[in-house]
Enzyme design. Structure first.
Site, PDB file in Angstrom:
ATOM      1  N   HIS A  56      -0.694   2.891  -3.292  1.00  0.00           N
ATOM      2  CA  HIS A  56      -0.819   2.307  -1.952  1.00  0.00           C
ATOM      3  C   HIS A  56      -2.319   2.250  -1.696  1.00  0.00           C
ATOM      4  O   HIS A  56      -2.948   3.257  -1.377  1.00  0.00           O
ATOM      5  CB  HIS A  56      -0.113   3.157  -0.895  1.00  0.00           C
ATOM      6  CG  HIS A  56      -0.208   2.573   0.490  1.00  0.00           C
ATOM      7  ND1 HIS A  56       0.881   2.031   1.151  1.00  0.00           N
ATOM      8  CD2 HIS A  56      -1.269   2.429   1.329  1.00  0.00           C
ATOM      9  CE1 HIS A  56       0.489   1.579   2.331  1.00  0.00           C
ATOM     10  NE2 HIS A  56      -0.812   1.816   2.465  1.00  0.00           N
ATOM     11  N   ASP A 166       8.533  -4.346  -0.424  1.00  0.00           N
ATOM     12  CA  ASP A 166       8.058  -3.428   0.616  1.00  0.00           C
ATOM     13  C   ASP A 166       8.883  -3.577   1.886  1.00  0.00           C
ATOM     14  O   ASP A 166       8.380  -3.399   2.997  1.00  0.00           O
ATOM     15  CB  ASP A 166       6.568  -3.636   0.904  1.00  0.00           C
ATOM     16  CG  ASP A 166       5.903  -2.374   1.453  1.00  0.00           C
ATOM     17  OD1 ASP A 166       6.302  -1.274   1.037  1.00  0.00           O
ATOM     18  OD2 ASP A 166       4.999  -2.490   2.293  1.00  0.00           O
ATOM     19  N   HIS A 170      13.256  -0.113   9.414  1.00  0.00           N
ATOM     20  CA  HIS A 170      13.145   0.798  10.558  1.00  0.00           C
ATOM     21  C   HIS A 170      14.004   0.263  11.710  1.00  0.00           C
ATOM     22  O   HIS A 170      13.946  -0.925  12.033  1.00  0.00           O
ATOM     23  CB  HIS A 170      11.690   0.892  11.026  1.00  0.00           C
ATOM     24  CG  HIS A 170      10.767   1.475  10.012  1.00  0.00           C
ATOM     25  ND1 HIS A 170      10.916   2.753   9.514  1.00  0.00           N
ATOM     26  CD2 HIS A 170       9.675   0.951   9.383  1.00  0.00           C
ATOM     27  CE1 HIS A 170       9.958   2.999   8.639  1.00  0.00           C
ATOM     28  NE2 HIS A 170       9.200   1.920   8.529  1.00  0.00           N
ATOM     29  N   ALA A 182       5.417   1.444  10.915  1.00  0.00           N
ATOM     30  CA  ALA A 182       4.908   0.282  10.182  1.00  0.00           C
ATOM     31  C   ALA A 182       5.935  -0.164   9.150  1.00  0.00           C
ATOM     32  O   ALA A 182       6.480   0.654   8.411  1.00  0.00           O
ATOM     33  CB  ALA A 182       3.588   0.634   9.494  1.00  0.00           C
TER      34      ALA A 182
END
Length: 262
Positions: A56, A166, A170, A182
């Site tokens: 990352h 990715d 959420h 995020a």
């Protein structure tokens, strides 16, 4: 605090990659890495075992929009130089700097992943008008020139750059709140969105490689034997999905996409 024993046991259990998260740069990364050189013995063992190091690529000491560039300058280049036999993936590239860094390594052992949403968004889409919490992600989408650099590299079918979703499911209450998580929930629309992008770029012939071949070959995995068919047929993305009694807002919610999975 990762140990060589951790790497060995994970590899024996079937792990093919290990991901490094810098401290505090994205959701659930508090307590992540700050002293990158302390992990060099771990990287050496990963290199010996053929385990991929996934990064990352954001430096915790930089301003938000500068984190990827600083990570590449202070961490990425040094790891590549120190471990020439280590397979490395710079995850979810969001800058032109990231594209150049992977490209200029000119090595089959260094690759980068690109998301569907980073191929479409800039930070203006997220915060330029009303705040769009469901487009908020890390790394943050950057400038138009950065997005264009991502589009240009996928448009030429460079095998060192492959798809990484990715996707982050959420729930709505964790996105629409004082301290939102995020991540963009792209999973339900990924292939139709990518088909639109590649069609606009006039490079549909590279879509299969980008999604299904380049990454598998980099990781040393067999190609999928089954097939997915896409139809050029409009459909409207649902405004929300309900999973496990939690409301999830998908990327491009309520919009009409021109491709769909048959």
């Amino acid at each position: 605090k990762t140990t060589i024993e951790n790497v060995v046991s994970a590899t024996e259990a079937g792990a093919i990659a290990g991901k490094l998260y810098p401290d505090g740069v994205t959701t659930n990364s508090v307590g992540g890495v700050r002293n990158f050189t302390a992990l060099y013995p771990i990287f050496e063992e990963m290199s010996r075992l053929g385990v991929v190091l996934s990064l990352h690529g954001e430096h915790p000491d930089a301003e938000c929009l500068d984190r990827e560039a600083m990570f590449i300058d202070k961490v990425f280049h040094q790891i590549v130089k120190t471990f020439p036999k280590l397979r490395i993936v710079l995850e979810h590239i969001s800058t032109a700097v990231g594209v150049v860094a992977v490209r200029d390594c000119d090595s089959p052992l260094v690759g980068g992943t690109i998301t569907a949403h980073h191929l479409q968004l800039t930070h203006t889409d997220v915060i330029g008008g009303l705040l769009k919490p469901h487009l908020f992600c890390k790394p943050m989408p950057k400038w138009k020139k950065d997005r264009d650099a991502l589009l240009e590299i996928v448009a030429i079918g460079d095998r060192r750059f492959f798809f990484g979703s990715d996707s982050a499911p959420h729930p709505r209450d964790k996105k629409e709140c004082a301290e939102g998580c995020a991540g963009v929930f792209t999973a339900p629309v990924l292939l139709p969105v990518l088909a639109e992008i590649f069609e606009e770029l006039k490079c549909l012939e590279y879509l299969e490689g980008f999604t299904s071949e380049f990454g598998a070959r980099f990781y040393g995995l067999p190609l999928n034997e089954s097939q997915v068919t896409l139809d050029k047929k409009p459909w409207q993305v649902p405004l929300e999905y309900d999973r496990y009694s939690r409301c999830l807002i998908p990327y491009r919610a309520g919009e009409t996409l021109q491709w769909q999975v048959a």
